[in-house]
Design a protein around this motif. Sequence first.
Motif, PDB file in Angstrom:
ATOM      1  N   VAL A 226      21.528  24.291 -18.799  1.00 26.02           N
ATOM      2  CA  VAL A 226      21.453  23.133 -17.905  1.00 26.02           C
ATOM      3  C   VAL A 226      20.879  23.503 -16.539  1.00 26.02           C
ATOM      4  O   VAL A 226      20.113  22.749 -15.949  1.00 26.02           O
ATOM      5  CB  VAL A 226      22.860  22.500 -17.752  1.00 26.02           C
ATOM      6  CG1 VAL A 226      22.886  21.513 -16.607  1.00 26.02           C
ATOM      7  CG2 VAL A 226      23.264  21.811 -19.049  1.00 26.02           C
ATOM      8  N   LEU A 227      21.230  24.681 -16.036  1.00 23.40           N
ATOM      9  CA  LEU A 227      20.815  25.036 -14.675  1.00 23.40           C
ATOM     10  C   LEU A 227      19.653  26.022 -14.628  1.00 23.40           C
ATOM     11  O   LEU A 227      19.367  26.591 -13.575  1.00 23.40           O
ATOM     12  CB  LEU A 227      22.017  25.613 -13.909  1.00 23.40           C
ATOM     13  CG  LEU A 227      23.167  24.624 -13.691  1.00 23.40           C
ATOM     14  CD1 LEU A 227      24.340  25.316 -13.024  1.00 23.40           C
ATOM     15  CD2 LEU A 227      22.723  23.445 -12.851  1.00 23.40           C
TER      16      LEU A 227
ATOM     17  N   TYR B 102      29.577  15.386 -15.410  1.00 22.15           N
ATOM     18  CA  TYR B 102      30.528  16.092 -16.256  1.00 22.15           C
ATOM     19  C   TYR B 102      31.928  15.548 -16.002  1.00 22.15           C
ATOM     20  O   TYR B 102      32.201  14.997 -14.938  1.00 22.15           O
ATOM     21  CB  TYR B 102      30.467  17.594 -15.940  1.00 22.15           C
ATOM     22  CG  TYR B 102      31.348  18.446 -16.817  1.00 22.15           C
ATOM     23  CD1 TYR B 102      31.132  18.506 -18.188  1.00 22.15           C
ATOM     24  CD2 TYR B 102      32.399  19.186 -16.271  1.00 22.15           C
ATOM     25  CE1 TYR B 102      31.944  19.278 -18.999  1.00 22.15           C
ATOM     26  CE2 TYR B 102      33.213  19.972 -17.078  1.00 22.15           C
ATOM     27  CZ  TYR B 102      32.980  20.008 -18.438  1.00 22.15           C
ATOM     28  OH  TYR B 102      33.786  20.773 -19.241  1.00 22.15           O
ATOM     29  N   HIS B 103      32.793  15.681 -16.989  1.00 18.13           N
ATOM     30  CA  HIS B 103      34.199  15.321 -16.785  1.00 18.13           C
ATOM     31  C   HIS B 103      35.018  16.600 -16.923  1.00 18.13           C
ATOM     32  O   HIS B 103      34.929  17.294 -17.931  1.00 18.13           O
ATOM     33  CB  HIS B 103      34.650  14.304 -17.832  1.00 18.13           C
ATOM     34  CG  HIS B 103      34.760  14.891 -19.209  1.00 18.13           C
ATOM     35  ND1 HIS B 103      33.650  15.238 -19.958  1.00 18.13           N
ATOM     36  CD2 HIS B 103      35.837  15.237 -19.955  1.00 18.13           C
ATOM     37  CE1 HIS B 103      34.038  15.749 -21.110  1.00 18.13           C
ATOM     38  NE2 HIS B 103      35.360  15.761 -21.152  1.00 18.13           N
ATOM     39  N   ASN B 119      27.709  22.729 -17.459  1.00 15.08           N
ATOM     40  CA  ASN B 119      28.048  21.797 -18.527  1.00 15.08           C
ATOM     41  C   ASN B 119      27.637  20.378 -18.167  1.00 15.08           C
ATOM     42  O   ASN B 119      27.679  19.999 -17.000  1.00 15.08           O
ATOM     43  CB  ASN B 119      29.560  21.792 -18.772  1.00 15.08           C
ATOM     44  CG  ASN B 119      30.036  23.102 -19.326  1.00 15.08           C
ATOM     45  OD1 ASN B 119      30.012  24.114 -18.622  1.00 15.08           O
ATOM     46  ND2 ASN B 119      30.437  23.107 -20.572  1.00 15.08           N
ATOM     47  N   ILE B 120      27.302  19.617 -19.179  1.00 14.05           N
ATOM     48  CA  ILE B 120      27.103  18.188 -18.964  1.00 14.05           C
ATOM     49  C   ILE B 120      27.821  17.428 -20.081  1.00 14.05           C
ATOM     50  O   ILE B 120      27.944  17.910 -21.201  1.00 14.05           O
ATOM     51  CB  ILE B 120      25.616  17.786 -18.971  1.00 14.05           C
ATOM     52  CG1 ILE B 120      25.025  17.946 -20.380  1.00 14.05           C
ATOM     53  CG2 ILE B 120      24.812  18.619 -17.989  1.00 14.05           C
ATOM     54  CD1 ILE B 120      23.831  17.087 -20.608  1.00 14.05           C
ATOM     55  N   SER B 121      28.333  16.253 -19.746  1.00 14.25           N
ATOM     56  CA  SER B 121      28.918  15.409 -20.787  1.00 14.25           C
ATOM     57  C   SER B 121      28.487  13.952 -20.625  1.00 14.25           C
ATOM     58  O   SER B 121      28.818  13.109 -21.449  1.00 14.25           O
ATOM     59  CB  SER B 121      30.447  15.514 -20.766  1.00 14.25           C
ATOM     60  OG  SER B 121      30.953  15.137 -19.513  1.00 14.25           O
ATOM     61  N   GLU B 220      25.830  22.591 -23.087  1.00 12.40           N
ATOM     62  CA  GLU B 220      25.369  23.497 -22.031  1.00 12.40           C
ATOM     63  C   GLU B 220      23.857  23.651 -22.022  1.00 12.40           C
ATOM     64  O   GLU B 220      23.334  24.604 -21.467  1.00 12.40           O
ATOM     65  CB  GLU B 220      26.022  24.871 -22.227  1.00 12.40           C
ATOM     66  CG  GLU B 220      27.528  24.799 -22.122  1.00 12.40           C
ATOM     67  CD  GLU B 220      28.201  26.121 -22.451  1.00 12.40           C
ATOM     68  OE1 GLU B 220      27.801  27.141 -21.896  1.00 12.40           O
ATOM     69  OE2 GLU B 220      29.132  26.110 -23.277  1.00 12.40           O
ATOM     70  N   PHE B 221      23.160  22.732 -22.696  1.00 16.33           N
ATOM     71  CA  PHE B 221      21.703  22.860 -22.668  1.00 16.33           C
ATOM     72  C   PHE B 221      21.048  21.560 -22.240  1.00 16.33           C
ATOM     73  O   PHE B 221      21.641  20.496 -22.308  1.00 16.33           O
ATOM     74  CB  PHE B 221      21.159  23.292 -24.033  1.00 16.33           C
ATOM     75  CG  PHE B 221      21.365  22.277 -25.135  1.00 16.33           C
ATOM     76  CD1 PHE B 221      22.530  22.270 -25.876  1.00 16.33           C
ATOM     77  CD2 PHE B 221      20.388  21.343 -25.426  1.00 16.33           C
ATOM     78  CE1 PHE B 221      22.727  21.341 -26.892  1.00 16.33           C
ATOM     79  CE2 PHE B 221      20.568  20.411 -26.444  1.00 16.33           C
ATOM     80  CZ  PHE B 221      21.741  20.410 -27.174  1.00 16.33           C
ATOM     81  N   ARG B 222      19.819  21.698 -21.767  1.00 12.21           N
ATOM     82  CA  ARG B 222      18.988  20.539 -21.472  1.00 12.21           C
ATOM     83  C   ARG B 222      17.675  20.712 -22.227  1.00 12.21           C
ATOM     84  O   ARG B 222      17.424  21.778 -22.796  1.00 12.21           O
ATOM     85  CB  ARG B 222      18.736  20.432 -19.964  1.00 12.21           C
ATOM     86  CG  ARG B 222      17.877  21.542 -19.391  1.00 12.21           C
ATOM     87  CD  ARG B 222      17.460  21.258 -17.934  1.00 12.21           C
ATOM     88  NE  ARG B 222      16.276  22.018 -17.594  1.00 12.21           N
ATOM     89  CZ  ARG B 222      16.245  22.985 -16.680  1.00 12.21           C
ATOM     90  NH1 ARG B 222      17.324  23.306 -16.004  1.00 12.21           N
ATOM     91  NH2 ARG B 222      15.114  23.633 -16.438  1.00 12.21           N
TER      92      ARG B 222
END
Lengths: 246, 246
Positions: A226-227, B102-103, B119-121, B220-222
Amino acid sequence: MKQVLVNVAKASNVAKIIVIWNNPETNPPGDGHWPEVSVPVQVIHSKYNRLSNRFYPYDEIETDCVLSIDDDITMVTPAELDFGYRVWVENADRLVGFPPRYHSVNNFELKYVSEWISNISMVLTGVSFYHKYYHFLFTSALPDGIKDWIDGHMNCEDIAMNFLIANSTGKAPIKVLARKKFKSSATGLSSDMSSHLVARDICLRHFNEAFGQTILHSVEFRADPVLFKEQDLIDDMNLYYSDGAL
Amino acid sequence: MKQVLVNVAKASNVAKIIVIWNNPETNPPGDGHWPEVSVPVQVIHSKYNRLSNRFYPYDEIETDCVLSIDDDITMVTPAELDFGYRVWVENADRLVGFPPRYHSVNNFELKYVSEWISNISMVLTGVSFYHKYYHFLFTSALPDGIKDWIDGHMNCEDIAMNFLIANSTGKAPIKVLARKKFKSSATGLSSDMSSHLVARDICLRHFNEAFGQTILHSVEFRADPVLFKEQDLIDDMNLYYSDGAL
C-alpha cells in the motif's frame, strides 16, 4: 539451494519445505547436511528427471497454497515472499508471481515477450504462489501431449502452468512488486538468450494449439505494498524492501 | 464541477456522464451551459437533497461499471481513471478506488483510520469504480436504518458502501495508484478534521452494529501500473503519470 531454504524458512506462514530432488542417480544429502531451519524439510527423490515432477500432486503437500521456487532464486527476500503470499490469499484462484511475461499477437502469430512493457499475461513459476489444486490439474488435465512435450524439451512447464490456470479461471496472473531484481534474466540479449526466446515462441504456439484457442488474459497492473514509494512522506516504508535493493 | 466533466469525458470507455443535481430549489444549468464534451451528459434533478441519491439505481445507468465521482475531484487525470477502470474490469465484484481508509480494533472498539499505514479496508467513494448492481443493493438491501442515518447525518455514505460490498463479497476493496495527490485531505489535523474523524468513528461503529459483525476485510496491497517507478530503466513509463505530479 541451501540459501533458498534459509530464505524461504524465514518467511511467515511456512508449514514445511518440500525439496524435489530430480537427480535419480545421485542421492540427496542426508539429514545432517541440510541447513538448520525453523520448519520441517522433506526431500522427495524423483525416480526420473522430469520437469513435470515440479507440479506433481505430492501427498506431502498439505497446505492450500504452494510456493514453487527454483533452487537458484535467492534474490527474493523473506519479506517479499510474505507480501506475495498475502496477495495470493486475496486471489487464491490465480497464479501470483514476480517476473512477468507477455504474449503478443501479430498476424495471427503468437510471440513470447520478455521485454519491459505495460502488459502482462504470464508470470514465471520459478518463484510463484498458487493453489495446490493446480498440481492435480497439471498432472491429470492438461491437453494430450503437453506433459510429454515439457519433459521431452525440458522447457516451458511454466508457460503450460500459465495456460492451465488461465483456462480454469479466465483470469490473468498477478505480478507482485517491481521488476528490477530480475533484470539480468529479463533483458539478456546474448545469442543463447535469443535461442531461448525462439524455443519459448515454439512452446507458446504449440500449447496455444493444444488448448484450442488463445486463452491467456492480459492485464496492466501489478500488486504493490500500500505504501510503496511513498517513502519521502513517512519513515515506516521499508517493510518489504529491507535490503534496499528495490 | 465543469472541470470534472471535462476530465471524465477524456477518459476512455465512457458511455455517458450522469450528473445528480441534488439541489431541489435551484434548477441545474440549461443545455447550453455545460462544457462541450465528447460523451452524452444527462442531468437528474433530485426532488430531495439526500446523500443516498448518489447510489440510487437510476434507469439512466446503462453500463455495468459505474465511476462515482464528487464534483470537486479534479486531481485524478483521465489516464489514471483509465487505469482504475482496467483494474475494476479484472475485479468487477470489488470496490476500486484511490484514497484508502482502515478500521482498527482496540479493546473491541472500532476506530476510523485515515493515517498512512500499510493496511487498507475501505476506499473512499468520492472517486471509485464498482458494479451498478451495488446501487440496487444500497437502495434495497442495507440493514434497517442505515440509509436514514446517512441522509440524516449527511455523512458516511461511503463507509456504508464499503460495508455493503464487503458483506456481499467477503473481499477487500482495491486501492489503485499512490496516495500523494490526496494528502491534504488525508493528513489534515485541524479541529474541523478531528470532529470529522469523530463523526466517522461513530458511523463505523453504528454500521458495524447494524451489520451484526465486523465484515470489513483488510489487505496490504494496492494496484500499480506494471511498470510504475521503473523509469530509470526505460523511457516509456509515464503513461499514467503524464502530469508528473505522482
